[in-house]
Scaffold this motif. Sequence first.
Motif, PDB file in Angstrom:
ATOM      1  N   GLU A 108       0.834  -1.212   0.000  1.00  0.00           N
ATOM      2  CA  GLU A 108       0.000   0.000   0.000  1.00  0.00           C
ATOM      3  C   GLU A 108       0.864   1.256   0.000  1.00  0.00           C
ATOM      4  O   GLU A 108       0.559   2.236  -0.684  1.00  0.00           O
ATOM      5  N   MET A 109       1.963   1.214   0.746  1.00  0.00           N
ATOM      6  CA  MET A 109       2.856   2.363   0.788  1.00  0.00           C
ATOM      7  C   MET A 109       3.529   2.575  -0.572  1.00  0.00           C
ATOM      8  O   MET A 109       3.681   3.715  -1.020  1.00  0.00           O
ATOM      9  N   ILE A 110       3.888   1.494  -1.225  1.00  0.00           N
ATOM     10  CA  ILE A 110       4.476   1.601  -2.573  1.00  0.00           C
ATOM     11  C   ILE A 110       3.461   2.234  -3.519  1.00  0.00           C
ATOM     12  O   ILE A 110       3.804   3.097  -4.328  1.00  0.00           O
ATOM     13  N   SER A 111       2.204   1.829  -3.401  1.00  0.00           N
ATOM     14  CA  SER A 111       1.147   2.395  -4.238  1.00  0.00           C
ATOM     15  C   SER A 111       1.019   3.898  -4.016  1.00  0.00           C
ATOM     16  O   SER A 111       0.911   4.669  -4.971  1.00  0.00           O
ATOM     17  N   VAL A 112       1.049   4.317  -2.771  1.00  0.00           N
ATOM     18  CA  VAL A 112       0.948   5.748  -2.451  1.00  0.00           C
ATOM     19  C   VAL A 112       2.149   6.498  -3.021  1.00  0.00           C
ATOM     20  O   VAL A 112       1.990   7.551  -3.648  1.00  0.00           O
ATOM     21  N   MET A 113       3.337   5.964  -2.819  1.00  0.00           N
ATOM     22  CA  MET A 113       4.541   6.662  -3.251  1.00  0.00           C
ATOM     23  C   MET A 113       4.687   6.698  -4.775  1.00  0.00           C
ATOM     24  O   MET A 113       5.267   7.634  -5.315  1.00  0.00           O
ATOM     25  N   ALA A 116      -3.146  11.338  -5.218  1.00  0.00           N
ATOM     26  CA  ALA A 116      -4.587  11.397  -5.456  1.00  0.00           C
ATOM     27  C   ALA A 116      -5.318  10.262  -4.748  1.00  0.00           C
ATOM     28  O   ALA A 116      -6.444  10.445  -4.270  1.00  0.00           O
ATOM     29  N   ASN A 117      -4.692   9.103  -4.681  1.00  0.00           N
ATOM     30  CA  ASN A 117      -5.355   7.955  -4.064  1.00  0.00           C
ATOM     31  C   ASN A 117      -5.187   7.899  -2.546  1.00  0.00           C
ATOM     32  O   ASN A 117      -5.818   7.084  -1.887  1.00  0.00           O
ATOM     33  N   LEU A 118      -4.342   8.751  -2.003  1.00  0.00           N
ATOM     34  CA  LEU A 118      -4.058   8.697  -0.573  1.00  0.00           C
ATOM     35  C   LEU A 118      -5.313   8.895   0.259  1.00  0.00           C
ATOM     36  O   LEU A 118      -5.565   8.151   1.207  1.00  0.00           O
ATOM     37  N   GLU A 119      -6.127   9.874  -0.091  1.00  0.00           N
ATOM     38  CA  GLU A 119      -7.351  10.123   0.667  1.00  0.00           C
ATOM     39  C   GLU A 119      -8.269   8.908   0.628  1.00  0.00           C
ATOM     40  O   GLU A 119      -8.806   8.495   1.655  1.00  0.00           O
TER      41      GLU A 119
END
Length: 114
Positions: free
Chosen positions: A64-69, A75-78
């Motif tokens: 999930e952290m890789i996806s955010v970074m 945009a997807n963080l929220e």
Amino acid sequence: MYKISEFAEMTGLSKETLRYYAEVKLLEPAFIDPTNMYRYYDDGSYFLALLLAKLRRFGFTIQEMISVMSDESFANLELLLIKKKENIQIQIEELHLQMEEIDNFLASGREEEE
């Protein structure tokens, strides 16, 4: 530029965690000295490290952290945070049910003793 030990102290992330994050391409050093392989981080790395530490505290997985970074706009963080919050709420409800079951079990054991 900050050596890995300085950066670890500044961010609260261990040196091992920083090495692992570099290995999985989550947070790579700004510079690696080719003569001694020392890792150096910069101010931009600092803010990313703080974000990663916060996400980890929120229970984000490495994936999930890789996806955010990888989504530099965040945009997807929220959406991910809202989903994480919903999952936490479900876990809280499940734990409350478990507590009720334990209370009921204890109460039934006391009734049999009387």
